[in-house]
Scaffold this active site. Structure first.
Site, PDB file in Angstrom:
ATOM      1  N   HIS A 142       0.836  -1.211   0.000  1.00 39.82           N
ATOM      2  CA  HIS A 142       0.000   0.000   0.000  1.00 39.82           C
ATOM      3  C   HIS A 142       0.865   1.252   0.000  1.00 39.82           C
ATOM      4  CE1 HIS A 142      -2.302   3.104   2.388  1.00 39.82           C
ATOM      5  NE2 HIS A 142      -3.024   2.984   1.303  1.00 39.82           N
ATOM      6  N   GLU A 145       2.136   1.950  -3.415  1.00 40.99           N
ATOM      7  CA  GLU A 145       1.098   2.567  -4.250  1.00 40.99           C
ATOM      8  C   GLU A 145       1.150   4.089  -4.098  1.00 40.99           C
ATOM      9  OE1 GLU A 145      -3.366   3.810  -3.708  1.00 40.99           O
ATOM     10  OE2 GLU A 145      -3.033   1.747  -3.077  1.00 40.99           O
ATOM     11  N   HIS A 146       1.311   4.574  -2.857  1.00 38.58           N
ATOM     12  CA  HIS A 146       1.432   6.016  -2.612  1.00 38.58           C
ATOM     13  C   HIS A 146       2.682   6.581  -3.276  1.00 38.58           C
ATOM     14  CE1 HIS A 146      -1.541   7.117   0.708  1.00 38.58           C
ATOM     15  NE2 HIS A 146      -1.797   5.852   0.458  1.00 38.58           N
ATOM     16  N   GLU A 166      -3.710   7.742   7.745  1.00 43.15           N
ATOM     17  CA  GLU A 166      -4.771   6.935   7.131  1.00 43.15           C
ATOM     18  C   GLU A 166      -5.092   5.726   8.004  1.00 43.15           C
ATOM     19  OE1 GLU A 166      -5.539   4.340   3.029  1.00 43.15           O
ATOM     20  OE2 GLU A 166      -3.958   5.864   3.052  1.00 43.15           O
TER      21      GLU A 166
END
Length: 432
Positions: free
Chosen positions: A67, A70-71, A147
């Site tokens: 994840h 992905e950022h 997040e």
């Protein structure tokens, strides 16, 4: 009844030829190119790239990296400044986004057909020229940590969901969700991110898919030009994790600051390829899809016990879970909701569902399926999600398998998997 029969006949006719045709080619470096020409005169295409990597490919101590990467893919590259990827997409009137799941990572750009070159150029740039600078990584780590706080730590339902996987899986990487553990987020290094990128963001671990108003020959030629010279850097590790069979029921109580109590019950089910998945989806539809579903009518309408309730099956590369999840109403005990959930689970195991319920499932499922084939974006999502998991057959046989669902099959599958001796139950109580 006549209207229902007519709709069934119409849908049956449509389903016979509903899936669009696709063409595929694999470059010498292993990159698979898939083109789904819709020929709908919209001048719109979806350009997607799927990487065969998700949180499933992480290890304890390094969770959440897929994840995080992905950022980082929207930061600087050799030829793009941080944030320039998004600006380039917007400059051609396109939209883009990305997501990370247990099993794969997905990026997409929706644009006009004439901007295919720009989309391919941007994806090729990310695959081979991502900088992964520490000065860009450090602040983005803080974004991801926030997040995690927002979606998991400070959300009672998110906290329960994360804990559910922690307890339903002991050994397999599905033990955590793609956001990862907070301590891991705070202790990654940029070298961890670079190593993960080098290992998994390679041509032979990716699928490039173009869907919409486009000609396959044009796509294959341009993809060869943009991606053909990109080299693979290292061997992709063999996946070896197999979750041991659960040898007894598990029950866990967790405490979290919350206005209401919550409950989750999970059962182990097979992977997405298994023929029982279509029936499990039908059970999910019968139990919780819409206001006429069993759980909605019993727990919400009649008894006013919950303000939300879910029952759904995971369809993952490795064996997943059938999940029951409910948020109680104010002053309602989770144990009271649990009793009602158990009643409904035992009911579907011990008594045949009605013919009307089966017919409704078939009609709704077919209608949803046809609706998912209306746009380039949804078609790309559908085909890509199966291809990246390694098997298109469940999609190609989906329509005929829906027709095979019977009252007897629903009862058989419910009894096969809803075994309370192998279940995991989590109850969230108010507390700090």
């Amino acid at each position: 009844m006549k209207i229902l029969l007519t709709l069934t006949l119409i849908l049956g006719t449509l389903m016979a030829s509903s899936l669009p045709k696709y063409e595929t080619k694999t470059l010498e470096n292993g990159l698979q190119i898939v083109v789904i020409p819709l020929k709908n005169n919209t001048n719109v295409i979806s350009t997607d790239i799927f990487y065969k990597v998700g949180s499933r490919n992480e290890i304890l101590g390094k969770t959440g990296i897929a994840h995080m990467l992905e950022h980082m893919n929207f930061k600087s590259t050799k030829n793009l400044n941080a944030g320039e990827f998004d600006k380039e997409v917007k400059s051609i009137g396109g939209v883009n986004n990305a997501s990370t799941s247990f099993d794969y990572t997905h990026y997409y750009i929706k644009s006009s057909t004439q901007n295919l070159d720009k989309s391919l150029e941007l994806y090729a740039e990310l695959m081979q020229n991502l900088n992964l600078k520490d000065e860009e990584f450090q602040p983005e780590r803080d974004v991801v940590a926030e997040e995690r706080r927002w979606r998991t730590d400070n959300s009672p339902l998110g906290y329960l969901y994360f804990a559910m996987f922690n307890n339903a899986y002991v050994y397999h990487p599905y033990h955590w969700t793609p956001i990862g553990f907070m301590n891991d987020i705070q202790t990654w290094t940029i070298d961890d991110i670079r190593e993960f990128h080098e290992t998994y963001y390679q041509p032979n671990n990716a699928i490039l898919m173009i869907t919409g108003d486009i000609e396959p020959k044009e796509v294959f030629a341009k993809a060869q030009k943009m991606f053909g010279d990109i080299k693979n850097k290292t061997e992709i590790p063999e996946f070896k994790f197999v979750e041991p069979e659960q040898n007894g029921p598990k029950r866990v109580t967790i405490k979290k600051e919350s206005e209401v109590e919550m409950i989750a019950i999970t059962f182990h089910i097979p992977d997405f390829r298994d023929e029982d998945q279509v029936t499990l989806s039908a059970i999910s539809e019968i139990l919780f899809s819409g206001k006429s579903s069993r759980l909605y009518k019993e727990l919400m309408d009649k008894k006013h016990l919950v303000n939300s309730v879910y029952a759904y099956n995971m369809e993952n590369i490795d064996p997943g879970l059938f999940i029951f999840l409910a948020t109680c109403n104010q002053d309602v005990k989770a144990e009271d909701v649990e009793k009602e959930l158990i009643k409904q689970i035992e009911l579907i195991k011990n008594e045949k569902v009605t013919k009307e319920e089966i017919e409704k499932v078939k009609i709704n499922t077919k209608a949803d399926f046809i609706y998912s084939l209306e746009s380039s974006t949804s078609v790309a999502n559908l085909f890509g999600s199966y291809l990246v998991r390694g098997d298109l057959k469940p999609l190609l046989t989906y329509e005929e398998n829906i027709e095979k669902i019977t009252q007897e099959k629903v009862q058989e599958v419910a009894n096969k998997y809803f075994n309370f001796d192998k279940s995991t139950t989590l109850i969230l109580k108010k507390g700090n």
